[in-house]
Enzyme design. Structure first.
Site, short mmCIF file in Angstrom:
data_model
loop_
_atom_site.label_atom_id
_atom_site.label_comp_id
_atom_site.label_asym_id
_atom_site.label_seq_id
_atom_site.Cartn_x
_atom_site.Cartn_y
_atom_site.Cartn_z
N SER A 10 -59.28 0.09 12.79
CA SER A 10 -58.26 1.25 14.04
C SER A 10 -58.17 0.99 14.94
O SER A 10 -58.90 0.44 15.72
CB SER A 10 -58.76 2.53 13.55
OG SER A 10 -58.09 3.53 14.81
N HIS A 11 -57.53 1.52 15.88
CA HIS A 11 -57.18 1.18 17.34
C HIS A 11 -58.57 1.87 18.09
O HIS A 11 -58.59 1.93 19.07
CB HIS A 11 -56.46 1.97 18.24
CG HIS A 11 -55.30 1.18 17.83
ND1 HIS A 11 -54.54 0.54 16.62
CD2 HIS A 11 -54.71 0.13 18.40
CE1 HIS A 11 -53.51 -0.51 17.20
NE2 HIS A 11 -53.24 -0.32 18.41
#
Length: 124
Positions: A10-11
Site C-alpha cells: 500500500s501507499h
C-alpha cells in the site's frame, strides 16, 4: 509455516499494518508481510520494502502480492523480477482488504497458490 505467503502493498504504512491486524485475528498459520509507504515512511511505495516483505514470507508454496493502487502494482512487478522467485503471483485488480482476507483464509486451509488466485478472480 508452509502455507502460501501474502504480501500487502500500500501507499500507506498504516493501511497494511491495519489489514495485517485484521488477518492475524482470523488466521495464525499464514506468513504475512507488509510493504507500506516509502523508505522514509511517507505516502508512496518502495520496491525495497516489497522485496524485503517477499523474502520474509517466501516459501516453497509461493507468495501472493496484493496492492492498493496501480503504481503499487508496477513496483510489485519490479520487486517480483528482482527476487528471481518463480512462484509469486500478483493479484491484479483485486480489492486489497477483501482480497487479502480471502487469500489468508484460503492459504490457512492449505490451498495452493493457483487455487487461491482462482478464488480471488471468481470473487471479484
Amino acid at each position: 509455516m508452509n502455507n502460501v505467503g501474502i504480501v500487502l502493498i500500500s501507499h500507506s504504512p498504516k493501511i497494511v499494518e491495519g489489514i495485517k491486524d485484521i488477518l492475524t485475528q482470523v488466521v495464525n498459520n499464514v506468513p504475512i508481510g507488509v510493504a507500506g509507504g516509502t523508505v522514509e515512511n511517507e505516502i508512496g511505495t518502495s520496491i525495497e520494502k516489497i522485496v524485503t516483505a517477499i523474502e520474509q514470507v517466501h516459501n516453497e508454496n509461493g507468495v501472493i502480492l496484493l496492492y492498493d493502487l496501480g503504481s503499487a502494482m508496477m513496483n510489485a512487478e519490479l520487486a517480483f523480477e528482482l527476487t528471481g522467485y518463480k512462484n509469486i503471483k500478483i493479484a491484479e485488480n483485486i480489492p486489497l482488504v477483501e482480497g487479502a482476507y480471502i487469500a489468508a483464509v484460503e492459504s490457512s486451509m492449505g490451498n495452493d497458490i493457483e487455487k487461491i488466485i482462482r478464488s480471488l478472480r471468481e470473487s471479484f
